[in-house]
Design a protein around this motif. Sequence first.
Motif, mmCIF file in Angstrom:
data_model
loop_
_atom_site.group_PDB
_atom_site.id
_atom_site.type_symbol
_atom_site.label_atom_id
_atom_site.label_comp_id
_atom_site.label_asym_id
_atom_site.label_seq_id
_atom_site.Cartn_x
_atom_site.Cartn_y
_atom_site.Cartn_z
ATOM 1 N N ILE A 3 0.915 -1.114 0.068
ATOM 2 C CA ILE A 3 -0.034 0.034 0.046
ATOM 3 C C ILE A 3 0.952 1.291 -0.135
ATOM 4 C CG2 ILE A 3 -1.774 1.160 1.243
ATOM 5 C CD1 ILE A 3 -2.645 -1.491 2.677
ATOM 6 N N VAL A 4 0.542 2.084 -0.938
ATOM 7 C CA VAL A 4 1.314 3.348 -1.101
ATOM 8 C C VAL A 4 0.406 4.492 -0.876
ATOM 9 C CG1 VAL A 4 2.992 4.546 -2.811
ATOM 10 C CG2 VAL A 4 2.921 2.198 -2.546
ATOM 11 N N GLN A 5 0.774 5.280 0.090
ATOM 12 C CA GLN A 5 -0.060 6.598 0.300
ATOM 13 C C GLN A 5 0.643 7.591 -0.448
ATOM 14 O OE1 GLN A 5 -2.613 6.574 2.301
ATOM 15 N NE2 GLN A 5 -2.645 4.561 3.338
ATOM 16 N N ASP A 6 -0.050 8.140 -1.499
ATOM 17 C CA ASP A 6 0.337 9.360 -2.440
ATOM 18 C C ASP A 6 1.132 8.934 -3.633
ATOM 19 O OD1 ASP A 6 1.704 11.728 -3.565
ATOM 20 O OD2 ASP A 6 1.097 12.569 -1.761
ATOM 21 N N ILE A 7 0.638 9.116 -4.698
ATOM 22 C CA ILE A 7 1.425 8.638 -5.911
ATOM 23 C C ILE A 7 2.783 9.436 -6.136
ATOM 24 C CG2 ILE A 7 1.367 9.342 -8.605
ATOM 25 C CD1 ILE A 7 -1.542 9.796 -8.251
ATOM 26 N N LEU A 8 3.126 10.024 -5.434
ATOM 27 C CA LEU A 8 4.461 10.618 -5.216
ATOM 28 C C LEU A 8 5.595 9.775 -4.702
ATOM 29 C CD1 LEU A 8 4.107 14.590 -5.007
ATOM 30 C CD2 LEU A 8 4.361 13.156 -7.207
ATOM 31 N N ASN A 9 4.874 8.690 -3.867
ATOM 32 C CA ASN A 9 5.865 7.863 -3.178
ATOM 33 C C ASN A 9 6.041 6.449 -3.817
ATOM 34 O OD1 ASN A 9 6.032 9.687 -0.835
ATOM 35 N ND2 ASN A 9 4.160 9.005 0.117
ATOM 36 N N PHE A 10 5.459 6.647 -4.924
ATOM 37 C CA PHE A 10 5.399 5.145 -5.764
ATOM 38 C C PHE A 10 6.526 5.445 -6.706
ATOM 39 C CE2 PHE A 10 4.752 2.694 -9.422
ATOM 40 C CZ PHE A 10 4.277 1.692 -8.970
ATOM 41 N N THR A 11 7.816 4.256 -6.630
ATOM 42 C CA THR A 11 8.654 3.931 -7.530
ATOM 43 C C THR A 11 8.661 2.530 -7.970
ATOM 44 O OG1 THR A 11 10.025 3.622 -5.644
ATOM 45 C CG2 THR A 11 10.032 5.751 -6.728
ATOM 46 N N SER A 12 8.982 2.510 -9.398
ATOM 47 C CA SER A 12 8.791 0.840 -9.727
ATOM 48 C C SER A 12 9.894 0.898 -11.034
ATOM 49 C CB SER A 12 7.690 0.221 -10.189
ATOM 50 O OG SER A 12 7.689 -0.838 -10.934
ATOM 51 N N THR A 13 10.829 0.041 -10.949
ATOM 52 C CA THR A 13 11.619 -0.062 -12.333
ATOM 53 C C THR A 13 11.051 -0.649 -13.317
ATOM 54 O OG1 THR A 13 12.877 -1.723 -11.357
ATOM 55 C CG2 THR A 13 13.933 0.375 -11.171
ATOM 56 N N THR A 14 9.903 -1.485 -12.962
ATOM 57 C CA THR A 14 9.206 -2.667 -13.658
ATOM 58 C C THR A 14 7.857 -1.577 -14.270
ATOM 59 O OG1 THR A 14 9.861 -4.405 -12.576
ATOM 60 C CG2 THR A 14 8.107 -4.757 -13.924
ATOM 61 N N GLN A 15 7.771 -2.184 -15.432
ATOM 62 C CA GLN A 15 6.691 -1.225 -15.881
ATOM 63 C C GLN A 15 5.182 -1.788 -15.188
ATOM 64 O OE1 GLN A 15 7.158 -1.463 -20.349
ATOM 65 N NE2 GLN A 15 6.713 0.825 -20.263
ATOM 66 N N THR A 16 4.203 -1.065 -15.429
ATOM 67 C CA THR A 16 2.990 -1.370 -14.751
ATOM 68 C C THR A 16 1.790 -1.567 -15.609
ATOM 69 O OG1 THR A 16 2.324 0.998 -14.342
ATOM 70 C CG2 THR A 16 3.810 -0.370 -12.381
ATOM 71 N N PHE A 17 0.833 -2.375 -15.185
ATOM 72 C CA PHE A 17 -0.627 -2.358 -15.773
ATOM 73 C C PHE A 17 -1.409 -1.747 -14.692
ATOM 74 C CE2 PHE A 17 -0.977 -6.001 -19.037
ATOM 75 C CZ PHE A 17 0.097 -5.651 -19.748
ATOM 76 N N VAL A 18 -2.175 -0.589 -15.099
ATOM 77 C CA VAL A 18 -3.042 0.185 -14.041
ATOM 78 C C VAL A 18 -4.354 0.098 -14.406
ATOM 79 C CG1 VAL A 18 -3.064 2.547 -13.263
ATOM 80 C CG2 VAL A 18 -0.852 1.605 -14.000
ATOM 81 N N THR A 19 -5.100 0.201 -13.194
ATOM 82 C CA THR A 19 -6.633 0.386 -13.383
ATOM 83 C C THR A 19 -6.855 1.384 -12.279
ATOM 84 O OG1 THR A 19 -8.811 -0.163 -13.533
ATOM 85 C CG2 THR A 19 -7.458 -1.276 -11.835
ATOM 86 N N ILE A 20 -7.916 2.335 -12.479
ATOM 87 C CA ILE A 20 -8.130 3.543 -11.783
ATOM 88 C C ILE A 20 -9.795 3.564 -11.333
ATOM 89 C CG2 ILE A 20 -8.019 6.001 -11.500
ATOM 90 C CD1 ILE A 20 -6.276 6.115 -13.727
ATOM 91 N N GLY A 21 -10.029 3.703 -10.194
ATOM 92 C CA GLY A 21 -11.268 3.840 -9.650
ATOM 93 C C GLY A 21 -11.709 3.765 -8.220
ATOM 94 N N THR A 22 -12.686 3.758 -7.740
ATOM 95 C CA THR A 22 -13.191 3.969 -6.404
ATOM 96 C C THR A 22 -13.119 2.369 -5.889
ATOM 97 O OG1 THR A 22 -14.577 5.836 -6.805
ATOM 98 C CG2 THR A 22 -14.637 4.601 -4.628
ATOM 99 N N PHE A 23 -13.787 1.693 -6.521
ATOM 100 C CA PHE A 23 -13.848 0.133 -6.202
ATOM 101 C C PHE A 23 -14.604 -0.019 -4.664
ATOM 102 C CE2 PHE A 23 -10.875 -0.042 -9.501
ATOM 103 C CZ PHE A 23 -11.095 -1.010 -10.293
ATOM 104 N N ASP A 24 -15.691 0.732 -4.356
ATOM 105 C CA ASP A 24 -16.334 0.658 -3.164
ATOM 106 C C ASP A 24 -17.000 -0.509 -3.161
ATOM 107 O OD1 ASP A 24 -17.054 1.390 -0.691
ATOM 108 O OD2 ASP A 24 -18.942 2.558 -1.583
ATOM 109 N N GLY A 25 -16.738 -1.368 -2.162
ATOM 110 C CA GLY A 25 -17.472 -2.624 -1.978
ATOM 111 C C GLY A 25 -16.564 -3.660 -2.353
ATOM 112 N N VAL A 26 -15.757 -3.455 -3.335
ATOM 113 C CA VAL A 26 -14.656 -4.623 -3.773
ATOM 114 C C VAL A 26 -15.756 -5.694 -4.006
ATOM 115 C CG1 VAL A 26 -12.473 -5.947 -3.624
ATOM 116 C CG2 VAL A 26 -12.942 -3.639 -2.392
ATOM 117 N N HIS A 27 -16.764 -5.728 -4.615
ATOM 118 C CA HIS A 27 -17.633 -6.616 -4.968
ATOM 119 C C HIS A 27 -17.307 -7.679 -6.093
ATOM 120 C CE1 HIS A 27 -19.437 -4.451 -8.065
ATOM 121 N NE2 HIS A 27 -19.900 -3.402 -7.148
#
Length: 322
Positions: A3-27
Motif C-alpha cells: 500500500i502506497v500513500q500518495d502517488i509521489l511515493n511510488f517508484t517501480s523500475t518494472t513497468q505497470t498495468f494500471v486501473t483507476i477507480g473507487t472500487f467501493d465494496g470490492v464486490h
Amino acid sequence: MKIVQDILNFTSTTQTFVTIGTFDGVHYGHQKIIEKLVLEAKKANKKSVLLTFFPHPRMVLQKDASIELINTIEERAFLLEKTGLDYLIIHPFSREFSRTSALEFVRDILVNQLNISKLIIGYDHHFGKNREGNITQLTEYSHLYDFKVEEIPAQDIDDVSVSSTKIRRALHEGNLKTANNYLGYYFMLNGNVVNGKQLGGKIGYPTANIDVKETYKLIPKTGVYVVKSLIDEKTVFGMMNIGNRPTVDGNHQTIEVHFLDFNEDLYDKNLTIELIYFLRDEEKFESLDLLIQQLKKDEETTRNYIKKISPFNSLNGKNLSC
C-alpha cells in the motif's frame, strides 16, 4: 500487496498495468476487473497497480456530507489485499489535485510516476480537470507516450455500477442476504468499543457499543442482526442492534452487540463486526419485561441460525486496525 500513500511515493523500475477507480465494496464485479488486471500483468511480467483516491471527490468538491460508502478506506485496502494486486496507491484527493489537466495526469502521473505499460479503464471514463479527459484523448496520449489502453465494455461497467447501487439499496432495506451475495463476503462494521449506559447488563444482555468513526460509512437499516467477530483469536457470534433504543427512550442511533457465551471486558478494543443475517426490525416495547422476552426469542433464533449456516467467503474472522 504493498500500500502506497500518495502517488509521489511510488517508484517501480518494472513497468505497470494500471486501473483507476473507487472500487467501493470490492464486490464480484470489481473482482472480475481486478482479476483481469492481475492476470494480464503477470503474463506480461509487469506489476499490477490499482490507483484510487481518498477522500471521495464528492466529499471534497461538493462537500457532500450525505455520501455513503460500503467500505471505509481501511476496509477497502484490506479486501483488495486478497486480490493478488502488487500495489494499491491511495492518493489524497484535494481541490488542487482536481485542477490537474488530462495531459498532466497522463504525462506526469501515469507515464512518469507509474511507469505505465497498459491502462485498463472503465467505459466512458473521464479524468482530469473538469473531467475533460476521455477515451479519445487517452488513446491519443497512449500513442504519444507508448502505452496501451483497454476500455472495459459498457455492459461490464454497468454490472459493476448496478451491483454497488443494489448493495447499498439492499443494506438500507435490511436485505442482507442480497447484499452479502453481491459482495461475496459478509458486510462489515468496524469501530472501537466505547462506554454506553450499561442498560443491557442490567437486563441480562450486556452489550459492546461500537463507535464507527467514519461518518461516510454506510450504516444498514435499523434492526437486529446475527453477527460474528474475532475476539482474542476466537470467533464469537452474537446479536447486534442498530437503532435508537425506543423502549428506553433513546435519542440517538447506537450500534450494540451482545456476544453469546462471552463475558470479557471489551472497552477500547477495536472490533470488526460481520453481519450475517437480518433478524427483525427495531421495535418499541411497552415494558422492559416485554423487551427481555423478545431478546430471549432473538437469542434462541440466533443460536438456531448459527447451527445451520455454512462457511462463507468472509473475512475469516480477522479484525481491521483502523
